[in-house]
Design an enzyme around this catalytic site. Structure first.
Site, PDB file in Angstrom:
ATOM      1  N   HIS A  73     144.360 -25.264  14.457  1.00 40.77           N
ATOM      2  CA  HIS A  73     143.150 -25.430  15.272  1.00 40.77           C
ATOM      3  C   HIS A  73     142.705 -24.064  15.756  1.00 40.77           C
ATOM      4  CE1 HIS A  73     143.681 -29.720  15.260  1.00 40.77           C
ATOM      5  NE2 HIS A  73     144.950 -29.496  15.501  1.00 40.77           N
ATOM      6  N   LEU A  74     141.408 -23.847  15.733  1.00 41.01           N
ATOM      7  CA  LEU A  74     140.867 -22.577  16.224  1.00 41.01           C
ATOM      8  C   LEU A  74     141.122 -22.443  17.723  1.00 41.01           C
ATOM      9  CD1 LEU A  74     137.638 -23.204  14.269  1.00 41.01           C
ATOM     10  CD2 LEU A  74     138.969 -21.143  13.909  1.00 41.01           C
ATOM     11  N   SER A  75     140.831 -23.511  18.453  1.00 41.67           N
ATOM     12  CA  SER A  75     140.992 -23.492  19.906  1.00 41.67           C
ATOM     13  C   SER A  75     142.393 -23.984  20.278  1.00 41.67           C
ATOM     14  CB  SER A  75     139.937 -24.395  20.552  1.00 41.67           C
ATOM     15  OG  SER A  75     140.127 -25.744  20.146  1.00 41.67           O
ATOM     16  N   ASN A  78     142.903 -28.193   9.148  1.00 42.94           N
ATOM     17  CA  ASN A  78     142.260 -28.327  10.454  1.00 42.94           C
ATOM     18  C   ASN A  78     141.442 -29.611  10.350  1.00 42.94           C
ATOM     19  OD1 ASN A  78     140.834 -28.295  12.792  1.00 42.94           O
ATOM     20  ND2 ASN A  78     140.097 -26.183  12.611  1.00 42.94           N
ATOM     21  N   ARG A 112     142.525 -27.901  26.618  1.00 41.34           N
ATOM     22  CA  ARG A 112     141.206 -28.536  26.656  1.00 41.34           C
ATOM     23  C   ARG A 112     141.311 -29.975  27.186  1.00 41.34           C
ATOM     24  NH1 ARG A 112     138.156 -27.553  21.198  1.00 41.34           N
ATOM     25  NH2 ARG A 112     136.421 -28.246  22.532  1.00 41.34           N
ATOM     26  N   HIS A 142     142.681 -36.264  16.221  1.00 44.40           N
ATOM     27  CA  HIS A 142     142.975 -37.092  17.393  1.00 44.40           C
ATOM     28  C   HIS A 142     142.753 -38.586  17.135  1.00 44.40           C
ATOM     29  CE1 HIS A 142     142.726 -33.077  18.954  1.00 44.40           C
ATOM     30  NE2 HIS A 142     141.436 -32.999  18.713  1.00 44.40           N
ATOM     31  N   TYR A 149     134.769 -21.745  19.554  1.00 41.23           N
ATOM     32  CA  TYR A 149     135.259 -21.641  18.174  1.00 41.23           C
ATOM     33  C   TYR A 149     135.035 -20.273  17.534  1.00 41.23           C
ATOM     34  CZ  TYR A 149     135.635 -26.694  18.733  1.00 41.23           C
ATOM     35  OH  TYR A 149     135.966 -27.937  19.195  1.00 41.23           O
ATOM     36  N   ARG A 186     142.187 -34.387  23.520  1.00 36.70           N
ATOM     37  CA  ARG A 186     142.546 -33.487  22.404  1.00 36.70           C
ATOM     38  C   ARG A 186     144.033 -33.159  22.396  1.00 36.70           C
ATOM     39  NH1 ARG A 186     137.428 -31.670  20.543  1.00 36.70           N
ATOM     40  NH2 ARG A 186     135.922 -31.650  22.247  1.00 36.70           N
ATOM     41  N   GLU A 192     149.369 -27.551  10.378  1.00 37.82           N
ATOM     42  CA  GLU A 192     148.179 -27.957  11.145  1.00 37.82           C
ATOM     43  C   GLU A 192     147.625 -26.733  11.876  1.00 37.82           C
ATOM     44  OE1 GLU A 192     149.168 -30.932  14.050  1.00 37.82           O
ATOM     45  OE2 GLU A 192     147.166 -30.901  14.961  1.00 37.82           O
ATOM     46  N   PRO A 194     135.507 -32.628  10.153  1.00 39.25           N
ATOM     47  CA  PRO A 194     134.114 -32.742  10.569  1.00 39.25           C
ATOM     48  C   PRO A 194     133.637 -31.637  11.504  1.00 39.25           C
ATOM     49  CG  PRO A 194     135.471 -34.428  11.608  1.00 39.25           C
ATOM     50  CD  PRO A 194     136.307 -33.797  10.537  1.00 39.25           C
ATOM     51  N   ASN A 195     132.417 -31.226  11.252  1.00 34.40           N
ATOM     52  CA  ASN A 195     131.678 -30.242  12.055  1.00 34.40           C
ATOM     53  C   ASN A 195     132.137 -28.795  11.868  1.00 34.40           C
ATOM     54  OD1 ASN A 195     129.978 -32.222  13.402  1.00 34.40           O
ATOM     55  ND2 ASN A 195     131.855 -32.886  14.416  1.00 34.40           N
ATOM     56  N   ALA A 208     138.083 -33.247  14.674  1.00 29.50           N
ATOM     57  CA  ALA A 208     138.161 -34.431  15.539  1.00 29.50           C
ATOM     58  C   ALA A 208     139.059 -35.528  14.957  1.00 29.50           C
ATOM     59  CB  ALA A 208     136.762 -34.979  15.794  1.00 29.50           C
ATOM     60  N   ARG A 250     128.316 -23.270  16.023  1.00 28.28           N
ATOM     61  CA  ARG A 250     128.832 -24.380  16.840  1.00 28.28           C
ATOM     62  C   ARG A 250     129.676 -23.829  17.994  1.00 28.28           C
ATOM     63  NH1 ARG A 250     133.943 -28.216  15.284  1.00 28.28           N
ATOM     64  NH2 ARG A 250     133.740 -29.615  17.055  1.00 28.28           N
TER      65      ARG A 250
HETATM   66  C1  DQA Z   1     139.442 -28.174  16.500  1.00 24.86           C
HETATM   67  C2  DQA Z   1     139.797 -28.860  17.814  1.00 24.86           C
HETATM   68  C3  DQA Z   1     139.373 -30.319  17.793  1.00 24.86           C
HETATM   69  O1  DQA Z   1     139.714 -30.931  19.031  1.00 24.86           O
HETATM   70  C4  DQA Z   1     137.862 -30.435  17.600  1.00 24.86           C
HETATM   71  O2  DQA Z   1     137.483 -31.776  17.509  1.00 24.86           O
HETATM   72  C5  DQA Z   1     137.367 -29.633  16.453  1.00 24.86           C
HETATM   73  C6  DQA Z   1     137.955 -28.336  16.169  1.00 24.86           C
HETATM   74  C7  DQA Z   1     139.747 -26.664  16.530  1.00 24.86           C
HETATM   75  O3  DQA Z   1     139.791 -26.065  15.464  1.00 24.86           O
HETATM   76  O4  DQA Z   1     139.923 -26.093  17.600  1.00 24.86           O
HETATM   77  O5  DQA Z   1     136.410 -30.018  15.803  1.00 24.86           O
HETATM   78  O6  DQA Z   1     140.212 -28.748  15.461  1.00 24.86           O
END
Ligand code: DQA
Length: 156
Positions: A107-109, A81, A114, A87, A30, A118, A105, A17-18, A84, A25
């Protein structure tokens, strides 16, 4: 003479999502690359490994679960990825636990730098590895990792 058919090995790349909003965003978290930028780079990079890419994004958990199941039957690996859902999703954990192909797995961040909520991932325990904190580059690193695992398997 019999024809030789080469079947392209494929990796499924799943985005939760997102992530469709990447580019606009929270760019300070990100980055500024869009999901299409990431997809384009991955496809080009995959060719250098002789791999094909199935690339998906959804804001719906069940759709991601369905793609994990499909990939488990048809592909050689998954890069995920889950955003959200990382978690929160026992369903994604269970779907990954049910398949045999390697899952990386991404994640960008750096999720560990954080908020506390997370720091826990339902995916990590069923993934072969986790790459986080390297921005869009993380997807390419994940592809290298899977390609190297597949090459090792060929040697056995
Ligand atoms: C994310 C990190 C997640 O905590 C967050 O909810 C995201 C992006 C990342 O790519 O850093 O939507 O997966």
């Amino acid at each position: 003479m019999a024809k030789t058919i080469t079947v392209l090995k494929t990796i499924t790349v799943l985005n939760g999502p997102n992530l469709n909003l990447l580019g606009t965003r929270e760019p300070e978290v990100y980055g500024t690359q869009t999901l299409l930028d990431i997809e384009t780079k991955l496809r080009t990079h995959a060719k250098t490994h002789g791999l094909g890419i199935n690339f998906h994004q959804s804001n719906i958990e069940g759709e991601l679960v369905g793609w994990v199941q499909d990939a488990g039957m048809a592909d050689q690996g998954i890069i995920i990825n889950a955003a959200a859902y990382t978690h929160t999703s026992v369903a994604l954990h269970d779907a990954i636990a049910a398949i045999q192909i390697p899952v990386v797995e991404v994640h960008l961040s750096n999720i560990y730098a954080r908020e506390d909520y997370r720091h826990h991932s339902y995916i990590s325990g069923v993934a072969v590895g986790v790459i986080c904190g390297f921005g869009a580059q993380g997807y390419l690193l994940a592809l290298d990792a899977i390609a190297s695992m597949l090459a090792d398997k060929k040697q056995i």
